[in-house]
Motif scaffolding. Structure first.
Motif, short mmCIF file in Angstrom:
data_model
loop_
_atom_site.label_atom_id
_atom_site.label_comp_id
_atom_site.label_asym_id
_atom_site.label_seq_id
_atom_site.Cartn_x
_atom_site.Cartn_y
_atom_site.Cartn_z
N THR B 68 -1.75 3.72 -10.45
CA THR B 68 -2.27 3.15 -10.13
C THR B 68 -1.60 2.95 -8.58
OG1 THR B 68 -1.65 1.15 -10.77
CG2 THR B 68 -3.49 2.29 -11.91
N SER B 69 -0.72 3.38 -8.63
CA SER B 69 0.37 2.56 -7.24
C SER B 69 -0.72 3.38 -5.94
CB SER B 69 1.71 2.71 -7.36
OG SER B 69 1.51 4.26 -7.99
N GLY B 70 -0.87 4.74 -5.97
CA GLY B 70 -1.02 4.74 -4.99
C GLY B 70 -2.58 4.57 -5.13
N LEU B 71 -3.80 3.90 -5.59
CA LEU B 71 -4.74 3.06 -5.49
C LEU B 71 -4.34 1.69 -5.12
CD1 LEU B 71 -6.17 4.46 -8.53
CD2 LEU B 71 -7.01 4.84 -5.86
N ARG B 72 -3.27 1.57 -4.75
CA ARG B 72 -3.20 -0.23 -4.90
C ARG B 72 -3.20 0.07 -3.36
NH1 ARG B 72 -4.87 -3.39 -8.11
NH2 ARG B 72 -4.23 -3.15 -10.42
N THR B 73 -2.47 0.83 -2.86
CA THR B 73 -2.38 1.21 -1.17
C THR B 73 -3.47 1.28 -0.27
OG1 THR B 73 -0.33 2.65 -1.53
CG2 THR B 73 -1.18 2.73 0.11
N ALA B 74 -4.39 2.17 -1.14
CA ALA B 74 -5.48 2.18 -0.46
C ALA B 74 -6.91 0.38 -0.65
CB ALA B 74 -6.69 2.68 -0.98
N LEU B 75 -6.62 0.54 -1.72
CA LEU B 75 -6.88 -0.91 -2.17
C LEU B 75 -6.99 -1.95 -0.61
CD1 LEU B 75 -6.95 -1.39 -5.30
CD2 LEU B 75 -9.63 -1.24 -4.57
N ALA B 76 -5.22 -1.93 -0.67
CA ALA B 76 -3.94 -2.85 0.55
C ALA B 76 -5.23 -2.46 1.68
CB ALA B 76 -3.19 -2.66 0.81
N PRO B 187 -1.72 -1.43 5.49
CA PRO B 187 -2.32 -2.39 4.92
C PRO B 187 -1.26 -3.63 5.08
CG PRO B 187 -1.98 -0.96 3.94
CD PRO B 187 -1.24 0.24 4.69
N SER B 188 -2.25 -4.78 5.78
CA SER B 188 -1.48 -5.92 6.24
C SER B 188 -1.24 -6.61 4.97
CB SER B 188 -2.54 -6.80 6.88
OG SER B 188 -3.85 -7.18 5.86
N MET B 193 -1.67 -8.84 -0.96
CA MET B 193 -1.76 -9.49 -1.77
C MET B 193 -3.01 -9.76 -3.05
SD MET B 193 1.15 -10.68 -2.10
CE MET B 193 1.19 -11.78 -2.94
N ALA B 194 -4.29 -8.84 -1.83
CA ALA B 194 -5.46 -9.02 -2.04
C ALA B 194 -5.53 -7.63 -2.75
CB ALA B 194 -6.74 -9.01 -1.18
N ALA B 195 -5.06 -6.60 -2.51
CA ALA B 195 -4.85 -5.75 -3.82
C ALA B 195 -4.64 -5.69 -5.26
CB ALA B 195 -3.98 -4.53 -3.32
N LYS B 196 -4.04 -7.41 -5.21
CA LYS B 196 -3.49 -6.53 -6.42
C LYS B 196 -4.19 -7.61 -7.37
CE LYS B 196 1.51 -8.02 -4.81
NZ LYS B 196 2.44 -7.21 -5.18
N SER B 197 -5.21 -7.69 -6.70
CA SER B 197 -6.09 -9.00 -8.13
C SER B 197 -7.02 -7.97 -7.68
CB SER B 197 -6.30 -9.87 -7.50
OG SER B 197 -6.83 -10.50 -5.96
#
Lengths: 321, 259
Positions: B68-76, B187-188, B193-197
């Motif tokens: 999921t690391s790439g997805l977290r980038t896009a979520l961020a 990503p800010s 931080m928000a992406a983590k949840s």
């Protein structure tokens, strides 16, 4: 193989060069070569298709302003369902060709082999060639399942030669309703073709990349290409950056060029770019970075600043004329 | 408007690529990152969604090992949620099998618009998005260098060999965007931080109702026969510019009788 189909694209002056290259190659793979074309002018290209080996051309007809992917693939799939079975379908690696290939693949439930630069029959199956890792390695692949195989072939992989055949017999296909999937429509076309020889036909191509530093510096590339009676090309990086129109792009998603001389100025030589110009007869590269991959394919490499070398080159050429 | 963006998580392009010696498939065992090509699609989705009230962006990806690391980038960057298709049986899937798995996942999201890159950086077959559109029964517009929508109709500037076409089609539809179509945001800290949840829904083939023998290595109907070194170009002459670079090029062109 007994029967090969070629997706024929029509340009301003009849079938595109890539279409004729594919027909020429198809003749070496199977005794029966047939084409599939669309648009209002299929009858007018039947002679050229026949001359390059197509005995028939299945005509999808005028698709209006719709993008060809869904309606043309739909017509081909319908033809196959009606019992016409080629062993292979060769499709040009163009914007529209890729769309037709993707649609056809999903409609027929057959995989696609893309970025094909070579096709040869071996032990009853067709072996494809694909350049990978910037063209430093060649991968050979083949289909293992049921046919027909769908192959998307890059431009200038094969030479085109007429075989002197009679005009292809035009067989009109019944109209196909592509439904919602075929709803994308062209409203307006914009042509950005520059003056001078065409990029994929010019004997000399001068291309610029990120190393130029700014859009303004591209004027140097244009001036140099003009002085050499050539065409001006570009890397994807500066096309994406909006410095020059897409029609100048050389590479994987742009044009494939094989000029007598290719001058790469401020281009590092990413895979994307190399596959589009590696077949040039002579390559000259100017780049600040000695380690840039472009130097691995250069016949003459100048490790230096394009902003110094290019103006000097322009002056030297001007003083000769 | 619900926008789904296809995000590929690929081996870090900064690390030289390698093929598995036995299967000839691309080695994906290392850490995966979001394909840079997809950052443009994510940005485009966020911008389009921002223009149509009540819009949301969902990411869809397929990767081994629940990556999921790439997805977290896009979520961020601002996407609301992600769907990850992950199943050991998908290893070695060709583009069509991958499209089938992604189509099954995307159908659940009921999107109005699907965005993908024109091609991935690692495999660059460039066929998956259109296969996906066909499986979803949607119109597709590829090679977009400009996209706008009011939530009902899609307007695209589509790159062509000679320039570009203005293309229109009703939603739902799929569009593939070229790199550079928009400037992807960074990503800010808040976004990271928000992406983590943010929720990531992980789906297996069983969840999607796909027979494992239809996909992956077993379902592939093509094979790599061998990989060989390409015919190398004869070594060229590489010289430092000592103020004579232009003269050397002129001499080279003269020798070729180009000038």
């Amino acid at each position: 193989m007994d029967r090969v189909w070629v997706l024929a694209e029509t340009g301003e002056q009849g079938p595109t060069a890539l279409t004729l290259e594919l027909l020429t190659k198809a003749r070496t793979l199977a005794p029966a070569v047939e084409a599939v074309a669309w648009g209002p002018g299929t009858a007018s290209i039947a002679a050229a298709l026949g001359e390059h080996g197509a005995s028939r051309v299945y005509d999808v007809g005028d698709i209006g302003g719709r993008l060809p992917g869904a309606p043309v693939a739909g017509a081909i799939a319908a033809l196959m369902r009606d019992g016409e079975q080629p062993d292979a379908v060769l499709i040009p690696a163009s914007y529209d060709g890729r769309d037709v290939a993707g649609r056809l693949s999903a409609m027929l439930d057959r995989p696609v082999l893309t970025n094909v630069t070579g096709l040869a029959e071996q032990d009853g199956s067709v072996l494809t060639e694909h350049p990978i890792f910037g063209g430093t390695k060649i991968l050979h692949a083949r289909f293992t399942g049921e046919g027909p195989g769908i192959y998307v072939v890059r431009a200038k992989s094969f030479a085109s030669e007429p075989a002197g055949g009679a005009a292809a017999e035009v067989i009109a296909l019944p109209p196909v309703d592509a439904g919602p999937a075929g709803a994308a429509t062209i409203v307006q076309r914009h042509v950005e073709e520059a003056s001078g020889p065409k990029l994929d036909e010019a004997a000399v191509v001068v291309s610029g990349g990120r190393g130029l530093g700014s859009a303004e510096s591209y004027a140097l590339i244009e001036e140099l290409s003009h002085l050499l009676h050539g065409a001006a090309g570009a890397s994807r990086a500066i096309v994406d950056a909006g410095w020059v129109p897409y029609s100048h792009q050389v590479g994987q998603t742009g044009k494939t060029v094989k000029p007598t001389v290719y001058l790469a100025c401020g281009i590092s030589g990413a895979t994307q770019h190399l596959v589009g110009m590696k077949g040039s007869k002579n390559i000259v590269a100017i780049n600040k970075d000695r380690e840039a991959p472009i130097f691995s394919v250069a016949d003459l490499g100048i490790v230096g600043d394009v902003h110094k070398v290019l103006p000097a080159l322009v002056e030297a050429l001007k003083s000769r004329s | 408007m619900h926008v789904v963006v296809c995000v590929k998580q690929i081996p870090d392009p900064a690390v030289p690529g390698a093929l598995d010696q036995v299967t000839h498939t691309l080695d994906r065992s290392g850490k995966l990152v979001m394909d840079d090509s997809d950052s443009y699609g994510v940005e485009m989705a966020l911008q389009l969604a921002g223009n149509v009230e009540g819009s949301e962006v969902t990411l869809v990806s397929m990767a081994p090992g629940g990556e999921t690391s790439g997805l977290r980038t896009a979520l961020a960057m601002g996407a609301a949620r992600a769907i990850l298709v992950s199943d050991d049986a998908l290893s070695g899937s060709d583009a069509l099998s991958t499209a089938k798995a992604l189509a099954a996942a995307i159908r659940r999201a009921e999107p109005d618009l699907v965005i993908a890159a024109t091609e991935s950086t690692d495999g660059y077959t460039g066929t998956l998005p259109v296969q996906l559109a066909e499986l979803l029964g949607m119109p597709s517009v590829t090679f977009a260098k400009g996209v706008s929508t009011d939530g009902t109709t899609l307007e695209v500037e589509r790159q062509t060999e000679a320039g570009y076409d203005e293309v229109t089609c009703p939603l739902p539809a799929l569009v593939t965007v070229t790199a550079g179509v928009v400037e992807p945001r960074y990503p800010s800290f808040k976004g990271i931080m928000a992406a983590k949840s943010k929720p990531i829904d992980v789906l297996s083939l069983a969840d999607l109702g796909i027979d494992p023998s239809d996909v992956g290595v077993r379902g592939a109907r093509e094979e790599v026969v061998d990989v060989a070194d390409a015919e190398a170009r004869a070594g060229g002459e590489i010289v430092m510019d000592e103020g004579d670079g232009a003269a050397r090029i002129v001499a080279f062109l003269e020798q070729l009788k180009v000038i």
